[in-house]
Design a protein around this motif. Structure first.
Motif, short mmCIF file in Angstrom:
data_model
loop_
_atom_site.label_atom_id
_atom_site.label_comp_id
_atom_site.label_asym_id
_atom_site.label_seq_id
_atom_site.Cartn_x
_atom_site.Cartn_y
_atom_site.Cartn_z
N PRO A 29 34.94 46.18 44.76
CA PRO A 29 36.51 45.72 45.30
C PRO A 29 37.55 46.47 45.34
N SER A 30 38.31 46.69 45.86
CA SER A 30 39.13 47.95 46.17
C SER A 30 39.70 48.17 44.65
N ILE A 31 40.18 49.36 44.72
CA ILE A 31 40.89 49.93 44.05
C ILE A 31 42.08 49.53 43.32
N THR A 32 42.58 48.69 44.33
CA THR A 32 43.73 48.52 43.88
C THR A 32 43.48 47.06 42.87
N GLU A 33 42.51 46.18 42.96
CA GLU A 33 42.07 45.22 42.61
C GLU A 33 41.47 45.26 41.24
N ILE A 34 40.88 46.36 41.69
CA ILE A 34 40.43 46.05 39.86
C ILE A 34 41.49 46.55 39.39
N ALA A 35 41.89 47.69 39.29
CA ALA A 35 43.03 47.98 38.46
C ALA A 35 43.60 46.85 38.09
N LYS A 36 45.00 46.25 39.12
CA LYS A 36 45.31 44.72 38.68
C LYS A 36 44.88 43.49 37.58
N ILE A 37 43.32 43.69 37.86
CA ILE A 37 42.76 42.72 36.79
C ILE A 37 42.38 43.07 36.04
N TYR A 38 41.78 44.03 35.56
CA TYR A 38 41.28 44.92 34.44
C TYR A 38 42.98 45.27 33.11
N SER A 78 30.13 46.24 28.59
CA SER A 78 30.67 44.60 28.86
C SER A 78 30.85 43.93 29.82
N GLU A 79 30.49 42.83 30.62
CA GLU A 79 30.41 42.14 31.67
C GLU A 79 31.73 42.40 33.00
N PRO A 80 30.93 42.76 33.99
CA PRO A 80 32.47 42.66 34.76
C PRO A 80 33.30 41.65 35.17
N ILE A 81 34.48 41.96 35.47
CA ILE A 81 35.07 40.59 35.11
C ILE A 81 35.68 40.65 36.85
N VAL A 82 35.74 41.64 37.25
CA VAL A 82 36.23 41.43 38.96
C VAL A 82 35.65 41.19 39.81
N ASP A 83 34.38 41.36 40.53
CA ASP A 83 33.33 40.92 41.07
C ASP A 83 31.74 40.86 40.95
#
Length: 124
Positions: A61-70, A85-90
């Motif tokens: 995923p894009s850095i922007t998407e990672i930052a937003k979701i986390y 911890s488990e992945p939460i983005v993709d």
């Protein structure tokens, strides 16, 4: 004789000072301490740019998407990079990311925190 002993004591005491001063009374900085740049880690040592770019999905995923979701889910990027911890983005890309844990697990906590801080600069 007493003056010589007193002088030796004063010299010894003065040389045991812990903090070295430099530059007009300012403490001398530890030359081994280096500011850690999350951007440099992301683009260099971490090899993150191979799979993550700011505005588009490449492999991961894009850095922007990672930052937003986390940020929204109050997740810990550091914990994920330590594989704690488990992945939460993709989650579908988790197997691909596993290869990079060998790199991130060798990073210090300060380096991982710098990476996390850098990623959060992309949250809007």
């Amino acid at each position: 004789m007493k003056k010589i002993i007193l002088l030796a004591f004063i010299i010894t005491f003065a040389s045991c000072k812990k903090e070295v001063e430099d530059n007009y009374g300012q403490p001398k900085q530890d030359e081994t301490a280096v500011a850690i740049s999350g951007k440099e880690l992301f683009e260099g040592k971490g090899t993150c740019t191979a799979c993550h770019l700011p505005g588009q999905k490449v492999i991961g995923p894009s850095i922007t998407e990672i930052a937003k979701i986390y940020k929204e889910k109050k997740g810990s990027i550091v914990s994920f990079l330590k594989e704690e911890s488990e992945p939460i983005v993709d989650p579908s890309q988790y197997e691909v990311m596993k290869a990079n844990f060998a790199i991130t697990k060798q990073m210090s906590d300060e380096e991982l925190k710098a990476l996390e801080d850098y990623i959060y600069t992309f949250s809007k």
